[in-house]
Structure formats: structure tokens, C-alpha cells
Design a protein around this motif. Sequence first.
Motif, PDB file in Angstrom:
ATOM      1  N   TYR A 130       0.858  -1.193   0.000  1.00 56.20           N
ATOM      2  CA  TYR A 130       0.000   0.000   0.000  1.00 56.20           C
ATOM      3  C   TYR A 130       0.886   1.233   0.000  1.00 56.20           C
ATOM      4  O   TYR A 130       2.032   1.189   0.467  1.00 56.20           O
ATOM      5  CB  TYR A 130      -0.970  -0.013   1.180  1.00 56.20           C
ATOM      6  CG  TYR A 130      -0.374   0.063   2.563  1.00 56.20           C
ATOM      7  CD1 TYR A 130       0.378  -0.994   3.086  1.00 56.20           C
ATOM      8  CD2 TYR A 130      -0.574   1.175   3.374  1.00 56.20           C
ATOM      9  CE1 TYR A 130       0.911  -0.922   4.360  1.00 56.20           C
ATOM     10  CE2 TYR A 130      -0.052   1.248   4.661  1.00 56.20           C
ATOM     11  CZ  TYR A 130       0.696   0.194   5.142  1.00 56.20           C
ATOM     12  OH  TYR A 130       1.224   0.260   6.406  1.00 56.20           O
ATOM     13  N   HIS A 171       0.799   4.054   1.574  1.00 57.88           N
ATOM     14  CA  HIS A 171       1.137   4.730   2.833  1.00 57.88           C
ATOM     15  C   HIS A 171       2.123   3.929   3.666  1.00 57.88           C
ATOM     16  O   HIS A 171       2.422   4.306   4.797  1.00 57.88           O
ATOM     17  CB  HIS A 171      -0.140   4.992   3.651  1.00 57.88           C
ATOM     18  CG  HIS A 171      -1.029   6.039   3.073  1.00 57.88           C
ATOM     19  ND1 HIS A 171      -1.755   5.844   1.917  1.00 57.88           N
ATOM     20  CD2 HIS A 171      -1.302   7.304   3.470  1.00 57.88           C
ATOM     21  CE1 HIS A 171      -2.444   6.938   1.642  1.00 57.88           C
ATOM     22  NE2 HIS A 171      -2.187   7.832   2.557  1.00 57.88           N
ATOM     23  N   CYS A 172       2.596   2.859   3.149  1.00 61.75           N
ATOM     24  CA  CYS A 172       3.511   1.955   3.844  1.00 61.75           C
ATOM     25  C   CYS A 172       4.880   2.629   3.947  1.00 61.75           C
ATOM     26  O   CYS A 172       5.500   2.923   2.931  1.00 61.75           O
ATOM     27  CB  CYS A 172       3.591   0.661   3.032  1.00 61.75           C
ATOM     28  SG  CYS A 172       4.787  -0.559   3.544  1.00 61.75           S
ATOM     29  N   TYR A 187      -5.220  -6.684   5.501  1.00 59.94           N
ATOM     30  CA  TYR A 187      -6.341  -6.071   6.216  1.00 59.94           C
ATOM     31  C   TYR A 187      -5.833  -4.852   6.979  1.00 59.94           C
ATOM     32  O   TYR A 187      -4.660  -4.766   7.341  1.00 59.94           O
ATOM     33  CB  TYR A 187      -6.971  -7.083   7.184  1.00 59.94           C
ATOM     34  CG  TYR A 187      -5.986  -7.796   8.078  1.00 59.94           C
ATOM     35  CD1 TYR A 187      -5.602  -7.253   9.308  1.00 59.94           C
ATOM     36  CD2 TYR A 187      -5.411  -9.001   7.684  1.00 59.94           C
ATOM     37  CE1 TYR A 187      -4.694  -7.898  10.111  1.00 59.94           C
ATOM     38  CE2 TYR A 187      -4.491  -9.653   8.486  1.00 59.94           C
ATOM     39  CZ  TYR A 187      -4.137  -9.100   9.699  1.00 59.94           C
ATOM     40  OH  TYR A 187      -3.207  -9.738  10.493  1.00 59.94           O
ATOM     41  N   GLU A 236      -5.023  -2.385   9.971  1.00 57.81           N
ATOM     42  CA  GLU A 236      -4.717  -2.489  11.395  1.00 57.81           C
ATOM     43  C   GLU A 236      -4.859  -1.087  11.980  1.00 57.81           C
ATOM     44  O   GLU A 236      -4.305  -0.132  11.443  1.00 57.81           O
ATOM     45  CB  GLU A 236      -3.326  -3.049  11.629  1.00 57.81           C
ATOM     46  CG  GLU A 236      -3.212  -4.496  11.186  1.00 57.81           C
ATOM     47  CD  GLU A 236      -1.883  -5.134  11.567  1.00 57.81           C
ATOM     48  OE1 GLU A 236      -1.898  -6.189  12.216  1.00 57.81           O
ATOM     49  OE2 GLU A 236      -0.837  -4.577  11.206  1.00 57.81           O
ATOM     50  N   PRO A 265      -6.966   8.549   9.283  1.00 58.41           N
ATOM     51  CA  PRO A 265      -6.054   8.538   8.138  1.00 58.41           C
ATOM     52  C   PRO A 265      -4.761   7.768   8.377  1.00 58.41           C
ATOM     53  O   PRO A 265      -4.011   7.521   7.437  1.00 58.41           O
ATOM     54  CB  PRO A 265      -5.744  10.032   7.926  1.00 58.41           C
ATOM     55  CG  PRO A 265      -5.970  10.664   9.255  1.00 58.41           C
ATOM     56  CD  PRO A 265      -7.051   9.869   9.923  1.00 58.41           C
ATOM     57  N   ASP A 266      -4.512   7.360   9.599  1.00 57.34           N
ATOM     58  CA  ASP A 266      -3.187   6.820   9.914  1.00 57.34           C
ATOM     59  C   ASP A 266      -3.156   5.318  10.157  1.00 57.34           C
ATOM     60  O   ASP A 266      -2.188   4.797  10.690  1.00 57.34           O
ATOM     61  CB  ASP A 266      -2.621   7.532  11.155  1.00 57.34           C
ATOM     62  CG  ASP A 266      -2.380   9.001  10.903  1.00 57.34           C
ATOM     63  OD1 ASP A 266      -2.296   9.383   9.725  1.00 57.34           O
ATOM     64  OD2 ASP A 266      -2.294   9.767  11.884  1.00 57.34           O
ATOM     65  N   THR A 281      -2.608   1.403   9.508  1.00 58.55           N
ATOM     66  CA  THR A 281      -1.655   0.672   8.679  1.00 58.55           C
ATOM     67  C   THR A 281      -2.366  -0.544   8.084  1.00 58.55           C
ATOM     68  O   THR A 281      -3.510  -0.839   8.426  1.00 58.55           O
ATOM     69  CB  THR A 281      -0.434   0.220   9.505  1.00 58.55           C
ATOM     70  OG1 THR A 281      -0.876  -0.643  10.563  1.00 58.55           O
ATOM     71  CG2 THR A 281       0.285   1.422  10.101  1.00 58.55           C
ATOM     72  N   ALA A 314      -1.827  -4.609   7.218  1.00 64.99           N
ATOM     73  CA  ALA A 314      -1.064  -5.859   7.189  1.00 64.99           C
ATOM     74  C   ALA A 314      -1.109  -6.385   5.758  1.00 64.99           C
ATOM     75  O   ALA A 314      -2.157  -6.340   5.101  1.00 64.99           O
ATOM     76  CB  ALA A 314      -1.673  -6.869   8.151  1.00 64.99           C
TER      77      ALA A 314
END
Lengths: 162, 193
Positions: B67, B69-70, B145, B147, B153-154, B156, B158
Motif C-alpha cells: 500500500y 502509505h507503507c 487487512y 490495522e 487517516p493513519d 496501517t 497488514a
Amino acid sequence: MIRSRKICAVCASAIALACGGGGDHPSGDGPRVAVTGAAAASSVTLAVMDAWARPADSGATSAAYLLLANRGTTADTVVGVVTEAAESATVHQTTQHEGTMHMSAVSTLPIPAGAEVSLAPLGTHVMLLRLRRPLRGGDTVTFGLLLASGDTLRVAAVTRAP
Amino acid sequence: MRSPRLALFLSIGLGLTACAERPWHGIVLDPATPAPPLTAAGVAAEPASRFTLASARGSTVLVYFGYTHCPDVCPTTLADWARARRALGADTLSVRWVFVSVDPTRDTPADAAAYARQFHPSFEGTALTDAELAPVLRDWSIAAYPEGDPRTPDYTVAHPAHSFVVDAEGRLRLMIPPGVRGDSIAEDLRRLR
């Protein structure tokens, strides 16, 4: 604004602040983190090395990595991150479990006396969420690591391609 | 369809030891089985964001489910891909590098494509929709999924640790763990052909 009272932040890029305060301890509510020198016999002396951050666009997420070295005789603990560079910043840890990667916040990161703690890719890192400006190669991003001792360790990380 | 996880364990005993010359850097799926289907429809206005694994036959395809944002493992992996891409040099024409977002809430196909291109202009990116995600997770025996609270917005996500390598015949051949360096990935890709 990053609070930087008395710290010893030695960045490999020489951008970070050098030891502040010359080893003197102000009286009263002065910082307990000391710098090198005879006056620092029972102090915490933290150094930051090899600090770098990943390039990312404005509004995106970046991560910063560094090596923390406690050259003193007293342990300290990172308990938070402050920065103006992003809307939010936390210490995070990447873990792998049964083939799936997870991330979780690290509320306390102990830095034992005499120890080095590495924040490195695929492990512990400083997560910078929703950057206020883009980070391009060569840019410096600054943040403060809040310490349980009450002080803030200032870090200047240079952006580079990983 | 053999589970990649099952294949992973089998390969420790079979695939790696069967290699006479030197060990692979990735985890060998032996015997190779047809790769599960993978289709990201993309959006009509962005034909480049559509991706179908079946239409990539003839090319070696690396697939990474992540993703945008990772902050850590995805950029580490794509940076290693970029090093592998550069190490392969002129050999890269028959290799496709595909980043697939498993964060349908935040990532559009365009987001994923732009993210992938940051690492190398030849990298492709797309994003699975909610409807596309479930069968892919099932068919590939992988997990992804949110987490944390996905309404914030923040959060994470998995997501699978490994990059998957599908050969030119459409067979799932390797799983490359995170942290394998680019030159090692390139070595494995050369060896596949």
C-alpha cells in the motif's frame, strides 16, 4: 518547534547539532541529559548517527532511520517524537508473522547505558505521517526524540534513496 | 491450487536442496504450479492502471502486494526491485514489475501507479477494489487487512511479506522475502529463464 535543550546529537552528515552546553548543568529544572566531559560522570550521553529519511511527496508517509548510541552510564528511553515536518510522527516497528508484515507503534524504546539501538529498514523506524512538504534527495528533515529523562534529542536526517 | 505457504515449507526441504549449483535467494516453489488469477480492473480513464496477470504471459512478472502509505517494508522492497532492474540492464525487457495495492480505502490505481514509478519509471502499479481484493486474497492464500481504525487517516495495513515471481509460462516460481538485495533478486530472475 523542536525542543532542544542539552543534547549530544552527532549526525553522520554533520548537520545535527553538536554537543550543547559544554557539559555544564544548569541548576533548578535544567536538563539531566549531559554531554561529554568530567561533569558528566553519571550522565546519559546519547549520540545520533547515520540518520536518513526516505523521499516522499507532500502529504505522503516517510520513514527515518538512525543509530542511537548511549555512551553514558545511565539508561534513557525514547517516549515520543515531535516534528514540524509532518502532521504526526511516531516510533514504529515492522514485524513479520506467518508471511504477513505488520506495523505497530512503539510507545517506549529503551536505550540502555553503553548500548547502541539501530532504527533500520524492516525493523524499528520513525514514521512521519502526512508530510507538510515533500522530501527530495538531499533535503534534511528534523525531528526530536522525546526522552523519558525529560530532554529532547534533536535529529537531522538527510533524505536519500534507500 | 497449492498454498504458497505450504509450498514455502516444502521448498525448504525440496527446492533449495535440489539446487545443485548454489542456493536461490528467493524461496523456490517446487513443483511450480499455475499462478492464481490476478485482475485489477483499474479505471476506464486510466487504461495503464488495468492489470491482468493472464495477459502478461511471455514475461516474467514480479508482484508485490502493499500500500502506498507503507513507510518501511514496501519502499524497501521496491527499492530493492529498482536495484534488481538496474542490475539486469538490457535483460529487463521481458520482466514486468507490478505493485498491487491492497488498501482500497485510500489507494486508487493512479496512486499506486505513481507510487511505483517513484522507484523506477518502468514499474507498474494498480490497486484492487474491495470487490477484487477478497478473491485475490483467497486464491493467493495471502492476508491483507487494515490495522488500527480505518476511519482515521493513519491506519496501517497488514500485507504479504514476500514478492511473488511468476514465470513467462504463468507459473508461480519464487517467493522473495523482504530484505533480499537487488543484485540477488536479479540473479534469481536470470536463473529462471
